[in-house]
Design an enzyme around this catalytic site. Structure first.
Site, mmCIF file in Angstrom:
data_model
loop_
_atom_site.group_PDB
_atom_site.id
_atom_site.type_symbol
_atom_site.label_atom_id
_atom_site.label_comp_id
_atom_site.label_asym_id
_atom_site.label_seq_id
_atom_site.Cartn_x
_atom_site.Cartn_y
_atom_site.Cartn_z
ATOM 1 N N GLU A 119 17.522 45.232 2.956
ATOM 2 C CA GLU A 119 16.237 46.046 3.629
ATOM 3 C C GLU A 119 17.684 47.114 4.616
ATOM 4 O O GLU A 119 18.501 46.892 4.829
ATOM 5 C CB GLU A 119 15.951 45.083 4.833
ATOM 6 C CG GLU A 119 14.516 44.591 4.716
ATOM 7 C CD GLU A 119 14.720 44.216 5.541
ATOM 8 O OE1 GLU A 119 14.162 44.416 7.532
ATOM 9 O OE2 GLU A 119 13.747 42.587 6.152
ATOM 10 N N ASP A 167 13.281 45.516 18.480
ATOM 11 C CA ASP A 167 15.467 44.784 17.990
ATOM 12 C C ASP A 167 15.839 44.488 19.576
ATOM 13 O O ASP A 167 16.010 44.388 20.132
ATOM 14 C CB ASP A 167 16.368 45.397 17.288
ATOM 15 C CG ASP A 167 15.731 46.022 16.143
ATOM 16 O OD1 ASP A 167 15.842 44.960 15.233
ATOM 17 O OD2 ASP A 167 15.406 46.859 15.774
#
Lengths: 401, 263
Positions: B49, B60
């Protein structure tokens, strides 16, 4: 609150190309539940009666409509009216939405409330609603804003809320929203996030506007009763845009009423010097909604500046973006200096102490009034009182640029 | 079959779980992150990724936020990442991981045109849910770009079905409520969620968020097709900036995880 039909609101909370739900998957189920709960509450006479009683007996609604006769004479053209949201409990319109959402959260069985705040007015309103209705409250606030709105930080703590400083990014409203969203992703089962403006993913822009539309409904009835006609112009400041949308909504079908939203022109036109989204912003996605956004060529959000913490935000409510795109509402800017001058003018000519946010709306009168005739009737939303800003104004006065 | 799905299917065929590490491109600087990417691909990680920095990463946690801040301060952006990946040559398969606004700004049409040359065969947009994805899928599907949507432990079956229908490549199961970040324990509901996803689709299912060690990988490989490791890898890189030392840290950390996944 009327269970009014919302012709502007399309599927997934779209206003034309704007709005929607651009959120992590974790939030989709809670947002769906919130939307259903809000629809139900809107049509439940019990909920409506409880909210109406709180607005009347606790907030002190309806708020007054005050004619500014000395200010009117100063310009010598149209008559000027102020919708006095500064007289609402906690000193700004924010309480209308905070009470509505906290009441809804309690009905949904949530026990914990989180909120973000810029100027502190929404944080104070949410802390107040939580104290009054018995829910736990945590408010996220950018470290820069905590410094310039220290009084409101202490007010929130007095009201039993936990105030959490946010040190990431520009450490202002945008970053406080990021942190509140991160909290919510982890706490959705027992927590409701009270967003303070007509921002965020669906159903927030619609729900917040619905709770705030009491401003326009009252104002419309008050003006009609006193003057037998509608105002010719509505003026309101626009950060996220909840006081403006709350005022404008009841008049949208009145084609003869011109509406003007005033954005923060800050200290100039350079990048990072203002929060004038409709001048240099472009379509983008931030905080769950698609709207007009101040961003760089790579899609990163730009810093903003305004003397007023409540207008210091890089995007704007999607419903505003829609009405701007179809030309129904006009958007202009007022600079820091113009807002400060209007602050003084309202103090001296009317004995009103406006919030720096609301001072931006009043500042536009300088440009609007000379273009009007005696038959015009201008209604300005005085969205909040300026006690919280006195220290900042004092500093600005002692350090003229 | 497209590259990412093929990689996961072939791991499954070999009795393995696929290992999918995450890197923020531009952390701690662009050159080092590209060297890390090459090293991970050489080690045999099944898919990598590649994270594109965005100024407001609301999904996040602190570790990845920090890596994104560093990357942004270094002037890294989507266009730069794509040309750097193209220069690096065709490894992969790579899965581009980002938020929607940088993609929208780059232009969805420009993006799908640029991806193949950069070895990126799939995209995961953390704030794009199937309801809002039509405009992206209208570009991605004709260009044969794989798109992975997320499901969570609280997604009702109707949402799982919707995510699975919209996905290609694999379905990404978020193991826990909350933002990205290493956690002490994998939520037991992850297993049940993966089983629910598998009952509605033939696509492989990956589990991520909170994976930090060999034990987590061993647990997840029992019921899922792939394991995603993000924050724990970024944390293992620490504040090292020298490329060789960074690569060594990544290899030391991921080696045992890869072994566990491929055992």
């Amino acid at each position: 609150m009327q269970p009014a039909f919302d012709p502007q609101l399309g599927e997934n909370g779209r206003y034309g190309d704007f709005g929607g739900s651009y959120v992590p998957e974790t939030l989709m189920q809670p947002l769906t539940e919130l939307c259903a709960a809000f629809r139900e509450a809107r049509e439940d006479p019990g909920f409506q009666a409880e909210l109406a009683a709180l607005l009347r007996d606790y907030v002190g609604r309806p708020t007054a409509l005050t004619e500014a006769t000395r200010l009117g004479s100063h310009y010598g053209t149209a008559r000027i009216l102020f919708k006095r949201e500064d007289l609402a409990h906690t000193g700004a319109h924010k309480i209308n939405n905070a009470l509505g959402q906290v009441l809804l959260a309690r009905r949904m069985g949530k026990t914990r409330i989180i909120a973000e705040t810029g100027a502190g007015q929404h944080g104070v309103a949410t802390a107040t609603a939580c104290a009054a209705l018995g829910l736990q409250c945590r408010v996220y606030m950018g470290a820069v804003d905590m410094e310039r709105q220290a009084l409101n930080v202490y007010r929130m703590r007095l009201l039993g809320a936990e105030v959490v400083g946010v040190d990431s990014g520009a450490r202002t409203l945008k970053d406080a929203i990021n942190e509140a969203l991160r909290d919510w992703v982890a706490s959705v089962l027992d927590t409701h996030y009270v967003i303070g403006s007509v921002l965020g993913p669906h159903p927030f822009p619609w729900m917040v506007r619905t709770f705030q539309s009491v401003i326009g409904r009252e104002a419309r009835a008050q003006v009609l009763e006193r003057f037998g006609r509608l105002p010719s112009h509505l003026v309101a400041c626009v950060g996220g845009g909840s006081n403006a949308m709350g005022l404008f909504h009841a008049f949208l079908a009145d084609d003869e009423v011109r509406m003007v939203g005033v954005e923060a022109g800050g200290r100039g036109e350079g990048r990072g010097d203002h929060a004038a989204r409709f001048c240099t912003g472009e379509v983008g996605v931030l905080h769950g909604t698609r709207s007009v956004l101040l961003q760089d060529e790579h899609g990163n959000v730009l810093p903003t500046h305004s003397v007023s913490a409540g207008l210091d935000y890089p995007s704007v409510g999607p419903e505003h973006a829609y009405y701007e795109s179809i030309g129904r509402i006009d958007y202009v800017t007022a600079s820091d200096a113009e807002a400060l001058a209007a602050f003084h003018l309202l103090c001296e000519s009317e004995g009103l102490l406006p919030a720096l946010e609301s001072s931006h709306a009043a500042a536009y009168l300088d440009r609007l009034m000379p273009t009007l005739s005696r038959d015009d009737l201008v209604l300005v939303n005085l969205s909040g009182r300026g006690d919280k800003d006195v220290d900042q104004v004092r500093q600005a006065d002692s350090n003229p640029r | 079959m497209q590259p990412i799905r093929r990689a996961l299917e072939s791991a499954r065929g070999a009795g393995h779980a696929a290992l999918i590490p995450y890197l923020t491109l531009g952390f701690p600087h662009l050159k080092a992150s590209l060297a890390l990417l090459e090293a991970l691909e050489e080690m045999g990680c099944d898919v990598v990724e590649v994270g594109i920095p965005f100024s407001d990463p609301v999904a996040d946690g602190p570790t990845i936020q920090h890596s994104i801040d560093v990357s942004l301060r270094g002037g890294v952006h989507l266009g730069l990442c794509l040309s750097a990946l193209e220069e690096l040559g065709n490894g992969g398969p790579r899965l581009l991981f980002s938020y929607f606004n940088p993609l929208l700004r780059f232009g969805l049409c420009n993006l799908t045109a640029a991806l193949p040359a950069s070895g990126v065969s799939g995209v995961l947009v953390t704030d794009l849910v199937p309801e809002e994805a039509a405009e992206w899928l209208d570009h991605a599907q004709p260009a044969r770009i794989e798109t992975c949507f997320l499901v969570t432990v609280t997604s009702p079956t109707a949402r799982l079905e919707r995510a699975a229908r919209a996905s290609s490549g694999f379905v990404y199961c978020v193991s826990t409520l909350g933002v990205t970040g290493a956690r002490s324990k994998i939520d037991p509901r992850a297993r049940e969620t993966v089983e629910r996803v598998k009952s509605v689709t033939d696509l492989p299912v990956a589990v991520g968020f909170g994976v930090s060690n060999v034990e987590d990988v061993m647990e997840i490989r029992d019921y899922a097709d792939a394991v995603v490791v993000g924050s724990a890898l970024i944390r293992a890189l620490g504040d090292e900036t020298e490329t060789g030392a960074l690569v060594a840290r990544a290899q030391d950390f991921l080696g045992p995880l890869l072994e566990a996944a491929h055992a």
